[in-house]
Scaffold this motif. Structure first.
Motif, PDB file in Angstrom:
ATOM      1  N   LEU A 132      26.019  53.333  76.330  1.00 39.77           N
ATOM      2  CA  LEU A 132      27.456  53.153  76.497  1.00 39.77           C
ATOM      3  C   LEU A 132      27.796  53.431  77.957  1.00 39.77           C
ATOM      4  O   LEU A 132      27.508  54.505  78.483  1.00 39.77           O
ATOM      5  CB  LEU A 132      28.227  54.117  75.591  1.00 39.77           C
ATOM      6  CG  LEU A 132      27.961  53.958  74.080  1.00 39.77           C
ATOM      7  CD1 LEU A 132      28.587  55.102  73.304  1.00 39.77           C
ATOM      8  CD2 LEU A 132      28.480  52.626  73.584  1.00 39.77           C
ATOM      9  N   THR A 133      28.403  52.456  78.620  1.00 41.60           N
ATOM     10  CA  THR A 133      28.648  52.548  80.056  1.00 41.60           C
ATOM     11  C   THR A 133      30.122  52.774  80.364  1.00 41.60           C
ATOM     12  O   THR A 133      30.989  52.672  79.489  1.00 41.60           O
ATOM     13  CB  THR A 133      28.174  51.277  80.765  1.00 41.60           C
ATOM     14  OG1 THR A 133      28.915  50.161  80.256  1.00 41.60           O
ATOM     15  CG2 THR A 133      26.693  51.041  80.521  1.00 41.60           C
ATOM     16  N   ALA A 134      30.388  53.049  81.623  1.00 41.25           N
ATOM     17  CA  ALA A 134      31.762  53.247  82.097  1.00 41.25           C
ATOM     18  C   ALA A 134      32.389  51.906  82.450  1.00 41.25           C
ATOM     19  O   ALA A 134      31.690  50.952  82.793  1.00 41.25           O
ATOM     20  CB  ALA A 134      31.766  54.152  83.329  1.00 41.25           C
ATOM     21  N   PRO A 135      33.713  51.794  82.396  1.00 43.19           N
ATOM     22  CA  PRO A 135      34.380  50.567  82.831  1.00 43.19           C
ATOM     23  C   PRO A 135      34.296  50.427  84.350  1.00 43.19           C
ATOM     24  O   PRO A 135      33.856  51.337  85.054  1.00 43.19           O
ATOM     25  CB  PRO A 135      35.818  50.753  82.358  1.00 43.19           C
ATOM     26  CG  PRO A 135      36.000  52.237  82.290  1.00 43.19           C
ATOM     27  CD  PRO A 135      34.674  52.806  81.906  1.00 43.19           C
ATOM     28  N   SER A 136      34.737  49.308  84.852  1.00 42.11           N
ATOM     29  CA  SER A 136      34.728  49.066  86.300  1.00 42.11           C
ATOM     30  C   SER A 136      35.973  49.670  86.939  1.00 42.11           C
ATOM     31  O   SER A 136      37.084  49.523  86.428  1.00 42.11           O
ATOM     32  CB  SER A 136      34.674  47.564  86.588  1.00 42.11           C
ATOM     33  OG  SER A 136      34.823  47.316  87.970  1.00 42.11           O
ATOM     34  N   TRP A 137      35.754  50.353  88.072  1.00 46.73           N
ATOM     35  CA  TRP A 137      36.872  50.872  88.858  1.00 46.73           C
ATOM     36  C   TRP A 137      36.974  50.157  90.202  1.00 46.73           C
ATOM     37  O   TRP A 137      37.702  50.580  91.094  1.00 46.73           O
ATOM     38  CB  TRP A 137      36.703  52.380  89.087  1.00 46.73           C
ATOM     39  CG  TRP A 137      36.470  53.110  87.816  1.00 46.73           C
ATOM     40  CD1 TRP A 137      35.337  53.726  87.410  1.00 46.73           C
ATOM     41  CD2 TRP A 137      37.403  53.264  86.739  1.00 46.73           C
ATOM     42  NE1 TRP A 137      35.487  54.266  86.160  1.00 46.73           N
ATOM     43  CE2 TRP A 137      36.766  53.989  85.718  1.00 46.73           C
ATOM     44  CE3 TRP A 137      38.729  52.855  86.534  1.00 46.73           C
ATOM     45  CZ2 TRP A 137      37.387  54.321  84.526  1.00 46.73           C
ATOM     46  CZ3 TRP A 137      39.341  53.185  85.344  1.00 46.73           C
ATOM     47  CH2 TRP A 137      38.679  53.910  84.354  1.00 46.73           C
ATOM     48  N   ARG A 300      38.396  53.727  77.890  1.00 48.65           N
ATOM     49  CA  ARG A 300      37.550  53.035  76.921  1.00 48.65           C
ATOM     50  C   ARG A 300      36.163  52.831  77.525  1.00 48.65           C
ATOM     51  O   ARG A 300      35.972  52.962  78.729  1.00 48.65           O
ATOM     52  CB  ARG A 300      38.146  51.677  76.528  1.00 48.65           C
ATOM     53  CG  ARG A 300      39.453  51.766  75.757  1.00 48.65           C
ATOM     54  CD  ARG A 300      39.964  50.379  75.407  1.00 48.65           C
ATOM     55  NE  ARG A 300      41.149  50.436  74.571  1.00 48.65           N
ATOM     56  CZ  ARG A 300      41.128  50.476  73.245  1.00 48.65           C
ATOM     57  NH1 ARG A 300      39.958  50.444  72.615  1.00 48.65           N
ATOM     58  NH2 ARG A 300      42.243  50.527  72.551  1.00 48.65           N
ATOM     59  N   TRP A 301      35.201  52.489  76.670  1.00 51.91           N
ATOM     60  CA  TRP A 301      33.867  52.170  77.160  1.00 51.91           C
ATOM     61  C   TRP A 301      33.901  50.881  77.969  1.00 51.91           C
ATOM     62  O   TRP A 301      34.773  50.036  77.764  1.00 51.91           O
ATOM     63  CB  TRP A 301      32.885  52.011  76.007  1.00 51.91           C
ATOM     64  CG  TRP A 301      32.709  53.222  75.149  1.00 51.91           C
ATOM     65  CD1 TRP A 301      33.032  53.345  73.837  1.00 51.91           C
ATOM     66  CD2 TRP A 301      32.147  54.488  75.536  1.00 51.91           C
ATOM     67  NE1 TRP A 301      32.727  54.600  73.379  1.00 51.91           N
ATOM     68  CE2 TRP A 301      32.179  55.321  74.396  1.00 51.91           C
ATOM     69  CE3 TRP A 301      31.624  54.995  76.723  1.00 51.91           C
ATOM     70  CZ2 TRP A 301      31.704  56.634  74.422  1.00 51.91           C
ATOM     71  CZ3 TRP A 301      31.152  56.303  76.741  1.00 51.91           C
ATOM     72  CH2 TRP A 301      31.193  57.102  75.613  1.00 51.91           C
ATOM     73  N   GLY A 302      32.920  50.741  78.855  1.00 52.77           N
ATOM     74  CA  GLY A 302      32.803  49.524  79.633  1.00 52.77           C
ATOM     75  C   GLY A 302      32.316  48.359  78.789  1.00 52.77           C
ATOM     76  O   GLY A 302      31.958  48.517  77.609  1.00 52.77           O
TER      77      GLY A 302
END
Length: 476
Positions: A132-137, A300-302
């Motif tokens: 599970l990855t992070a969203p884009s910033w 939310r998750w990426g």
């Protein structure tokens, strides 16, 4: 054993002048307690930052009060005993880090194949490996595959509002310092990045609750009664991406209602678990505390969510096997924020962050942690205390209680194997009385060199042994 080399001797015009390390070496080897100190260092694997304790322990027969064993540090060099620091970070103590990685390998593997108190039937339970990855910033420079496309190809060379290019035509290699750095720091959402790291652990907890609801829904069971049919177990490791954002790798397993010893229901299949994981990951969300400076954000998750069914080691045609997953998790548990360009020690002030030996991207994340940590509305996130970890407050590895064994149990088994049962204690009920206190830590210059040599010798010996045996730990 490695001794200080001439390369460490400072440049001097005086012939025969000894370096500080060489003078310290002469001092300690002439100390009467040096042989015993050397034994202590070998027993703790050449720990880079040992903890020294002073005290005693006495074991008595519980029925008669007879003293069976007694140990006192007054017989040790300096009246103290060296023990491992047990630091999992490779950057702080390689010997303890390797030992911790090995324990993690067995902890994760026993939850997949059995052993260490877990029955072998768990290998037949539904199991998946989840990322599970992070969203884009904001866009960052990324690794280019050999023969693949450039970092971020764009036609017409467009620029952002700050005049920086929105694309990157370069092919970045693995050690390129630009990897993970934003294309435009002015466009990058550092506030969102920090709040994401701070709330990632809570998002995982919400994900586990949502996953149980999705499994119950897929089976047509009332959520409050899902425990009568199955038990969900997991082992999760947190990893920093090059951009400094946390993401998670996890093993998720479905057991019967009594845990690993009981069979899951027939309708609980790997396919059902995979679908439930994807659905739960897409639905779960966490709202950050409201502040006029940041607003209220929904985390939310990426988009990159990977879910793979774990196969038995007998299926060698796929890399998603029991041992491969265990080795993968164990490799990352030794890493820290330092592997993404950060530091492993806490920051005490904004000035300390300004002069920290980190890249500009990581420094900006730390400074944003410090700024947001000063807001009353965000006090609950404790961001200043965790600025050195870029806002992340969780443990590197967590697991559910029933997944497998524990680190403490593994350490006890290793200690029993190394020391063996004491003859005087066999078949008796015993009582132990101990009193210990901390008296110091760390090495002198020459001691650090000797300990490093001991650690390197032991690591090489283990590596050769694993090559001969073909152990799955060879990747660690």
């Amino acid at each position: 054993m490695a001794y200080p080399s001439d390369e460490r001797r400072p440049v001097s015009h005086e012939a025969g002048r000894l370096s500080l390390t060489e003078r310290d070496l002469i001092r300690i080897v002439h100390d009467p307690g040096f042989p015993r100190w050397l034994e202590q260092m070998k027993s703790i694997g050449g720990c880079a930052h040992p903890i020294y304790l002073s005290g005693h322990t006495t074991t008595r027969d519980a029925a008669t009060g007879e003293i069976l064993t007694h140990y006192d540090t007054r017989e040790e060099p300096g009246e103290r005993l060296a023990v491992r620091c047990r630091n999992r970070r490779e950057t702080r103590c390689p010997p303890c880090s390797r030992l911790h990685s090995g324990d993690t390998y067995h902890l994760v593997r026993s939850g997949l194949l059995g052993g260490k108190g877990i029955g072998p039937q768990v290998r037949h339970h539904p199991r998946v490996f989840v990322t599970l990855t992070a969203p884009s910033w904001g866009p960052v420079h990324r690794l280019s595959a050999p023969g693949g496309p450039a970092c971020r190809p764009r036609r017409g060379a467009p620029t952002c509002d700050h005049g920086r290019p929105l694309g990157c035509p370069r092919h970045h290699e693995e050690k390129d310092p630009q990897l993970g750095q934003p294309l435009c720091p002015g466009c990058y959402d550092y506030t969102g990045h920090v709040l994401w790291n701070a709330d990632a652990g809570l998002l995982w907890t919400r994900f586990c609750h949502t996953l149980r609801r999705e499994i119950a829904s897929a089976a047509g069971i009332v959520q409050s009664r899902i425990g009568e049919h199955l038990r969900l177990s997991f082992a999760k490791v947190a990893e920093y991406q090059l951009r400094g954002a946390i993401h998670f790798h996890a093993v998720i397993r479905i057991d019967g209602p009594d845990g690993p010893s009981s069979a899951p229901p027939l309708w609980a299949t790997p396919e059902m678990l995979t679908a439930s994981v994807r659905t739960a990951a897409g639905r779960v969300a966490v709202r950050t505390p409201y502040s006029p400076a940041t607003g209220e954000r929904e985390m939310r998750w990426g988009e990159q969510i990977d879910v793979h069914s774990i196969r038995s080691d007998a299926f060698t045609g796929t890399v998603i096997t029991d041992s491969a997953v265990a080795a993968y998790v164990a490799k990352y548990v030794a890493k820290s924020v330092g592997d993404s360009g950060g530091v492993d020690s806490r920051m005490e002030s904004a000035d300390e962050i300004r002069f920290a030996p980190v890249n500009p991207h990581v420094r900006t994340i730390m400074m944003q942690c410090w700024r947001l940590g000063g807001l009353t509305d965000l006090e609950s996130l404790n961001l200043r205390s965790w600025a050195h970890t870029l806002g992340f407050r969780g443990h590197v590895l967590t697991k559910s209680r029933a997944y497998s064994t524990t680190y403490g149990a593994l350490r006890q088994v290793r200690e029993n194997y190394l020391t063996g049962p004491r003859p005087a204690e066999k078949g008796r009920r015993t009582e132990t009385e101990s009193a210990w206190r901390y008296v110091g830590a760390g090495h002198s210059l020459a001691q650090a060199e000797i300990a490093r040599g001991i650690a390197e010798d032991l690591a090489e010996r283990k590596r050769l042994g694993r090559e001969v045996q073909g152990d799955g730990l060879g990747e660690l």
